[in-house]
Design a protein around this motif. Structure first.
Motif, PDB file in Angstrom:
ATOM      1  N   VAL A 185      89.687  96.167   3.474  1.00  0.00           N
ATOM      2  CA  VAL A 185      88.564  96.934   4.024  1.00  0.00           C
ATOM      3  C   VAL A 185      88.918  98.416   4.107  1.00  0.00           C
ATOM      4  CG1 VAL A 185      87.168  97.343   6.093  1.00  0.00           C
ATOM      5  CG2 VAL A 185      87.559  95.009   5.290  1.00  0.00           C
ATOM      6  N   TYR A 186      90.089  98.713   4.644  1.00  0.00           N
ATOM      7  CA  TYR A 186      90.467 100.121   4.778  1.00  0.00           C
ATOM      8  C   TYR A 186      90.650 100.777   3.414  1.00  0.00           C
ATOM      9  CZ  TYR A 186      92.821 104.390   6.094  1.00  0.00           C
ATOM     10  OH  TYR A 186      93.156 105.707   6.240  1.00  0.00           O
ATOM     11  N   SER A 187      91.180 100.038   2.446  1.00  0.00           N
ATOM     12  CA  SER A 187      91.348 100.583   1.099  1.00  0.00           C
ATOM     13  C   SER A 187      90.003 101.007   0.520  1.00  0.00           C
ATOM     14  CB  SER A 187      92.007  99.547   0.182  1.00  0.00           C
ATOM     15  OG  SER A 187      93.308  99.238   0.612  1.00  0.00           O
ATOM     16  N   GLY A 188      88.985 100.182   0.739  1.00  0.00           N
ATOM     17  CA  GLY A 188      87.657 100.529   0.235  1.00  0.00           C
ATOM     18  C   GLY A 188      87.053 101.724   0.951  1.00  0.00           C
ATOM     19  N   VAL A 189      87.281 101.796   2.253  1.00  0.00           N
ATOM     20  CA  VAL A 189      86.697 102.877   3.055  1.00  0.00           C
ATOM     21  C   VAL A 189      87.308 104.230   2.709  1.00  0.00           C
ATOM     22  CG1 VAL A 189      86.515 103.788   5.406  1.00  0.00           C
ATOM     23  CG2 VAL A 189      86.016 101.382   4.961  1.00  0.00           C
ATOM     24  N   ILE A 190      88.615 104.250   2.432  1.00  0.00           N
ATOM     25  CA  ILE A 190      89.322 105.516   2.251  1.00  0.00           C
ATOM     26  C   ILE A 190      89.186 106.087   0.841  1.00  0.00           C
ATOM     27  CG2 ILE A 190      91.536 104.552   1.503  1.00  0.00           C
ATOM     28  CD1 ILE A 190      91.067 107.399   4.060  1.00  0.00           C
ATOM     29  N   ILE A 191      88.730 105.278  -0.124  1.00  0.00           N
ATOM     30  CA  ILE A 191      88.671 105.728  -1.516  1.00  0.00           C
ATOM     31  C   ILE A 191      87.891 107.040  -1.703  1.00  0.00           C
ATOM     32  CG2 ILE A 191      87.591 105.184  -3.753  1.00  0.00           C
ATOM     33  CD1 ILE A 191      88.748 102.412  -3.557  1.00  0.00           C
ATOM     34  N   PRO A 192      86.685 107.199  -1.138  1.00  0.00           N
ATOM     35  CA  PRO A 192      85.959 108.468  -1.354  1.00  0.00           C
ATOM     36  C   PRO A 192      86.749 109.698  -0.910  1.00  0.00           C
ATOM     37  CG  PRO A 192      84.497 106.808  -0.446  1.00  0.00           C
ATOM     38  CD  PRO A 192      85.879 106.238  -0.369  1.00  0.00           C
ATOM     39  N   LEU A 193      87.482 109.582   0.184  1.00  0.00           N
ATOM     40  CA  LEU A 193      88.268 110.715   0.672  1.00  0.00           C
ATOM     41  C   LEU A 193      89.440 111.004  -0.267  1.00  0.00           C
ATOM     42  CD1 LEU A 193      88.603 112.795   2.910  1.00  0.00           C
ATOM     43  CD2 LEU A 193      89.935 111.123   4.198  1.00  0.00           C
ATOM     44  N   LEU A 194      90.069 109.958  -0.771  1.00  0.00           N
ATOM     45  CA  LEU A 194      91.200 110.143  -1.681  1.00  0.00           C
ATOM     46  C   LEU A 194      90.766 110.752  -3.011  1.00  0.00           C
ATOM     47  CD1 LEU A 194      93.154 106.781  -1.136  1.00  0.00           C
ATOM     48  CD2 LEU A 194      93.430 108.956   0.068  1.00  0.00           C
ATOM     49  N   CYS A 195      89.515 110.527  -3.383  1.00  0.00           N
ATOM     50  CA  CYS A 195      89.005 111.060  -4.646  1.00  0.00           C
ATOM     51  C   CYS A 195      88.917 112.586  -4.646  1.00  0.00           C
ATOM     52  CB  CYS A 195      87.624 110.471  -4.955  1.00  0.00           C
ATOM     53  SG  CYS A 195      87.677 108.748  -5.502  1.00  0.00           S
ATOM     54  N   LEU A 196      88.993 113.192  -3.467  1.00  0.00           N
ATOM     55  CA  LEU A 196      88.931 114.648  -3.389  1.00  0.00           C
ATOM     56  C   LEU A 196      90.170 115.294  -4.003  1.00  0.00           C
ATOM     57  CD1 LEU A 196      87.499 115.067   0.230  1.00  0.00           C
ATOM     58  CD2 LEU A 196      86.272 115.217  -1.944  1.00  0.00           C
ATOM     59  N   ARG A 197      91.294 114.561  -4.017  1.00  0.00           N
ATOM     60  CA  ARG A 197      92.513 115.056  -4.669  1.00  0.00           C
ATOM     61  C   ARG A 197      93.245 113.855  -5.284  1.00  0.00           C
ATOM     62  NH1 ARG A 197      96.433 116.755   0.453  1.00  0.00           N
ATOM     63  NH2 ARG A 197      96.308 114.783   1.565  1.00  0.00           N
ATOM     64  N   PRO A 198      92.699 113.302  -6.341  1.00  0.00           N
ATOM     65  CA  PRO A 198      93.238 112.068  -6.932  1.00  0.00           C
ATOM     66  C   PRO A 198      94.658 112.230  -7.457  1.00  0.00           C
ATOM     67  CG  PRO A 198      91.654 113.108  -8.410  1.00  0.00           C
ATOM     68  CD  PRO A 198      91.555 113.823  -7.100  1.00  0.00           C
ATOM     69  N   ARG A 199      95.428 111.136  -7.312  1.00  0.00           N
ATOM     70  CA  ARG A 199      96.789 111.029  -7.837  1.00  0.00           C
ATOM     71  C   ARG A 199      97.805 111.890  -7.095  1.00  0.00           C
ATOM     72  NH1 ARG A 199      98.374 107.047  -9.954  1.00  0.00           N
ATOM     73  NH2 ARG A 199      99.563 107.829 -11.726  1.00  0.00           N
ATOM     74  N   LYS A 200      97.430 112.471  -5.978  1.00  0.00           N
ATOM     75  CA  LYS A 200      98.356 113.272  -5.191  1.00  0.00           C
ATOM     76  C   LYS A 200      99.129 112.351  -4.229  1.00  0.00           C
ATOM     77  CE  LYS A 200      97.209 117.404  -6.702  1.00  0.00           C
ATOM     78  NZ  LYS A 200      98.184 118.260  -7.433  1.00  0.00           N
ATOM     79  N   VAL A 201     100.451 112.487  -4.206  1.00  0.00           N
ATOM     80  CA  VAL A 201     101.230 111.627  -3.318  1.00  0.00           C
ATOM     81  C   VAL A 201     100.950 111.928  -1.849  1.00  0.00           C
ATOM     82  CG1 VAL A 201     103.078 111.225  -4.979  1.00  0.00           C
ATOM     83  CG2 VAL A 201     103.213 113.194  -3.446  1.00  0.00           C
ATOM     84  N   GLU A 202     100.447 113.130  -1.578  1.00  0.00           N
ATOM     85  CA  GLU A 202     100.090 113.459  -0.195  1.00  0.00           C
ATOM     86  C   GLU A 202      98.975 112.553   0.324  1.00  0.00           C
ATOM     87  OE1 GLU A 202     102.071 116.954  -2.030  1.00  0.00           O
ATOM     88  OE2 GLU A 202     100.460 115.601  -2.636  1.00  0.00           O
ATOM     89  N   ASN A 203      98.214 111.955  -0.581  1.00  0.00           N
ATOM     90  CA  ASN A 203      97.184 111.002  -0.163  1.00  0.00           C
ATOM     91  C   ASN A 203      97.789 109.812   0.580  1.00  0.00           C
ATOM     92  OD1 ASN A 203      94.987 112.402  -1.136  1.00  0.00           O
ATOM     93  ND2 ASN A 203      94.874 111.283  -3.069  1.00  0.00           N
ATOM     94  N   GLY A 204      99.064 109.554   0.306  1.00  0.00           N
ATOM     95  CA  GLY A 204      99.720 108.422   0.954  1.00  0.00           C
ATOM     96  C   GLY A 204      99.716 108.522   2.461  1.00  0.00           C
ATOM     97  N   MET A 205      99.754 109.741   2.976  1.00  0.00           N
ATOM     98  CA  MET A 205      99.715 109.926   4.428  1.00  0.00           C
ATOM     99  C   MET A 205      98.378 109.467   4.992  1.00  0.00           C
ATOM    100  SD  MET A 205     102.678 111.359   5.224  1.00  0.00           S
ATOM    101  CE  MET A 205     102.563 112.456   6.639  1.00  0.00           C
ATOM    102  N   LEU A 206      97.284 109.840   4.307  1.00  0.00           N
ATOM    103  CA  LEU A 206      95.954 109.430   4.753  1.00  0.00           C
ATOM    104  C   LEU A 206      95.774 107.920   4.661  1.00  0.00           C
ATOM    105  CD1 LEU A 206      93.735 112.154   3.024  1.00  0.00           C
ATOM    106  CD2 LEU A 206      94.307 111.997   5.453  1.00  0.00           C
ATOM    107  N   ALA A 207      96.382 107.340   3.627  1.00  0.00           N
ATOM    108  CA  ALA A 207      96.176 105.922   3.383  1.00  0.00           C
ATOM    109  C   ALA A 207      97.046 105.028   4.252  1.00  0.00           C
ATOM    110  CB  ALA A 207      96.433 105.615   1.906  1.00  0.00           C
ATOM    111  N   THR A 208      98.180 105.529   4.705  1.00  0.00           N
ATOM    112  CA  THR A 208      99.122 104.656   5.407  1.00  0.00           C
ATOM    113  C   THR A 208      99.129 104.809   6.926  1.00  0.00           C
ATOM    114  OG1 THR A 208     100.909 106.281   5.057  1.00  0.00           O
ATOM    115  CG2 THR A 208     100.673 104.520   3.430  1.00  0.00           C
ATOM    116  N   ILE A 209      98.982 106.027   7.422  1.00  0.00           N
ATOM    117  CA  ILE A 209      99.105 106.226   8.872  1.00  0.00           C
ATOM    118  C   ILE A 209      98.130 105.352   9.672  1.00  0.00           C
ATOM    119  CG2 ILE A 209      98.802 107.892  10.751  1.00  0.00           C
ATOM    120  CD1 ILE A 209     100.131 109.987   9.039  1.00  0.00           C
TER     121      ILE A 209
END
Length: 278
Positions: free
Chosen positions: A38-62
């Motif tokens: 569920v969280y993976s689906g919810v966070i996808i639009p936000l991650l698309c703002l800077r795709p493939r950036k490892v910094e996205n990992g912070m948003l996805a994991t915390i």
């Protein structure tokens, strides 16, 4: 009527959860996977703002850290001083269960810039796979050696250029036995090719609280140890066997030590767990 049905269902689930270890095992794993999906689906639009950036990992994991108290898991991280955030390195860790992901979730902010190697099949596990891709996970097609080699080389170029750490499970598959499986060469080939240090990470054994065969998932404590980086400076590919043996021996020593040290609130009977896992 609907309210009474809901109360009845909740009561039955509560009774099964507290009275049946196997039901508790199923409930925890179902809750774990549902919330991650569920969280993976919810966070996808936000991650698309800077795709493939490892910094996205912070948003996805915390935010996923909330899963640890929900599942009754506590992580103690040792050797944090060995993590240098702004430095490329190859992280090698032992692989016991899908719960390793929750340890990674807990540790990701400590590394700040880190990616991981995963098998290509995970990419198609929607929505988790695309989320991992957006966070910079490098996927390897193990069925095609040429493509796998190219993907590994691309990953090496990326981590070297951007000073990113790359997390790899050198055993190649899950293993909850007392001995780590023989390490595969991939991680060490990358480290030697890029002259990057190897940062060993060791999870203590889960067998004191988790048994897949017996269907038991109790609250559990895990010690995660970051060992001092192992330098590859001055080494060549001919030194790979000795390097692999050195790193594995260090990790095995820490694995046995921390597995003996960790205290579980509801420990499984060791002989019963061993019998079930064998």
């Amino acid at each position: 009527m609907i309210l009474y049905i809901c109360i009845g269902v909740a009561t039955v689930i509560n009774l099964l959860y507290h009275l049946s270890p196997y039901c508790r095992f199923l409930f925890k794993y179902i809750l774990y996977h549902i919330l991650v999906i569920v969280y993976s689906g919810v966070i996808i639009p936000l991650l698309c703002l800077r795709p493939r950036k490892v910094e996205n990992g912070m948003l996805a994991t915390i935010p996923l850290r909330v899963l640890n108290p929900l599942l009754g898991l506590h992580w103690e991280v040792r050797g944090v001083e060995h993590i240098t955030p702004d430095r490329a390195a190859i992280v090698v860790a032992n692989h016991q269960s899908s719960l390793d992901f929750l340890g990674m979730v807990y540790m990701w902010p400590l590394f700040q810039k880190i990616s991981a190697i995963a098998k290509k099949e995970i990419l198609y596990a929607i929505p988790f796979g695309p989320t991992a891709w957006l966070c910079g996970t490098r996927f390897i097609d193990r069925s095609n050696p040429l493509k796998a080699k190219q993907s590994m080389n691309d990953a090496l170029d990326y981590v070297t250029k951007h000073k990113v750490k790359l997390w790899i499970f050198p055993e190649g598959t899950r293993n909850m036995k007392d001995e780590m499986l023989p390490f595969k060469k991939g991680a060490f080939h990358l480290a030697l090719s890029g002259h990057l240090p190897i940062l060993p990470v060791v999870y203590s054994s889960y067998r004191g609280f988790l048994s897949h065969q017996a269907g038991v998932f109790n609250p559990g404590n895990v010690i995660v140890t970051c060992l001092p980086p192992v330098s590859t400076e001055g080494l060549t590919m001919e030194d790979m066997p000795q390097l692999m043996e050195k790193v594995r021996d260090q990790m095995m020593a820490v694995f046995k030590e921390t597995s003996d040290q960790v205290q579980q609130p509801y420990p499984l009977e060791s002989h019963a767990a061993e019998k079930k896992e064998s």
